[in-house]
Design an enzyme around this catalytic site. Structure first.
Site, PDB file in Angstrom:
ATOM      1  N   ASP A   1       0.867  -1.169   0.000  1.00 23.51           N
ATOM      2  CA  ASP A   1       0.000   0.000   0.000  1.00 23.51           C
ATOM      3  C   ASP A   1       0.913   1.231   0.000  1.00 23.51           C
ATOM      4  O   ASP A   1       2.095   1.140   0.343  1.00 23.51           O
ATOM      5  CB  ASP A   1      -0.895  -0.034   1.244  1.00 23.51           C
ATOM      6  CG  ASP A   1      -1.793   1.181   1.333  1.00 23.51           C
ATOM      7  OD1 ASP A   1      -2.336   1.605   0.300  1.00 23.51           O
ATOM      8  OD2 ASP A   1      -1.948   1.712   2.451  1.00 23.51           O
TER       9      ASP A   1
ATOM     10  N   ASP B   1      -0.063   5.131   0.910  1.00 25.51           N
ATOM     11  CA  ASP B   1      -0.226   6.116   1.988  1.00 25.51           C
ATOM     12  C   ASP B   1      -0.275   5.422   3.351  1.00 25.51           C
ATOM     13  O   ASP B   1      -1.078   4.507   3.568  1.00 25.51           O
ATOM     14  CB  ASP B   1      -1.509   6.927   1.770  1.00 25.51           C
ATOM     15  CG  ASP B   1      -1.487   7.689   0.447  1.00 25.51           C
ATOM     16  OD1 ASP B   1      -0.391   8.075  -0.005  1.00 25.51           O
ATOM     17  OD2 ASP B   1      -2.572   7.893  -0.130  1.00 25.51           O
TER      18      ASP B   1
END
Ligand SMILES: [Zn+2]
Length: 179
Positions: free
Chosen positions: A10, A12
């Site tokens: 991922d 952020d």
């Protein structure tokens, strides 16, 4: 040909500091300490690193895909300055209420990666800070890993039943994967 190794990350809250106001420009994209080095470490141990990210700010009109490309160009540049390389970036530009197949916890981005790279998701670690990252991984039989950066601490508090590996940050998770 030797079996190719992959890690899906991922973005952020895992690679860069997250913001409730969204990451809308390259200036707002600030790496978490050690995350760039973690990608280089994974690369040096034979892993290709793929970024898989929800970017609903596009659907919300906060930034467009051209700006997202500029943000990702900064990310890739900073990673390369540390000797690392991001092999591919998959993003969902749709909104939270969209019924697209790609916004995590749906697994469309992971499936797109698997098709492009002819990869077997059941052998692949997916590192995230949000429950939806972990759910997307579980939906395709991949191996979810939680980091405590970003929303990770809150995810752990909210989901005490989670029975998956948890690490302080991406660097610690990377060290675990290569050990
Ligand atoms: Zn989508």
């Amino acid at each position: 040909m030797p079996k190719q190794l992959y890690v899906l990350l991922d973005r952020d809250g895992v690679i860069n500091h997250d913001s409730d106001a969204f990451i809308k420009s390259p200036d707002e994209w600030i790496p978490i300490e050690g995350s760039l080095e973690a990608i280089g470490l994974l690369n040096s141990h034979g892993y290709q690193v793929i970024v898989v990210t929800n970017q609903s700010g596009v659907a919300r009109g906060l930034f467009d895909e051209t700006m997202l490309e500029k943000i990702h160009a900064k990310m890739c540049r900073l990673v390369s300055e540390k000797g690392g390389h991001i092999a591919a970036i998959y993003f969902c530009p749709h909104g939270a209420n969209s019924d697209c197949g790609c916004r995590k916890p749906k697994a469309g981005l992971l499936k797109a990666f698997a098709a492009d790279f002819h990869a077997d998701l059941t052998t692949i670690a997916v590192i995230g800070d949000s429950l939806r990252d972990l759910q997307a991984a579980e939906a395709v039989g991949a191996k979810p890993i939680l980091v405590k950066t970003g929303k990770g601490r809150q995810t752990l508090l909210n989901n005490p039943q989670l029975n998956i590996p948890v690490f302080e940050n991406l660097y610690d998770a990377a060290q675990h994967l290569i050990s």
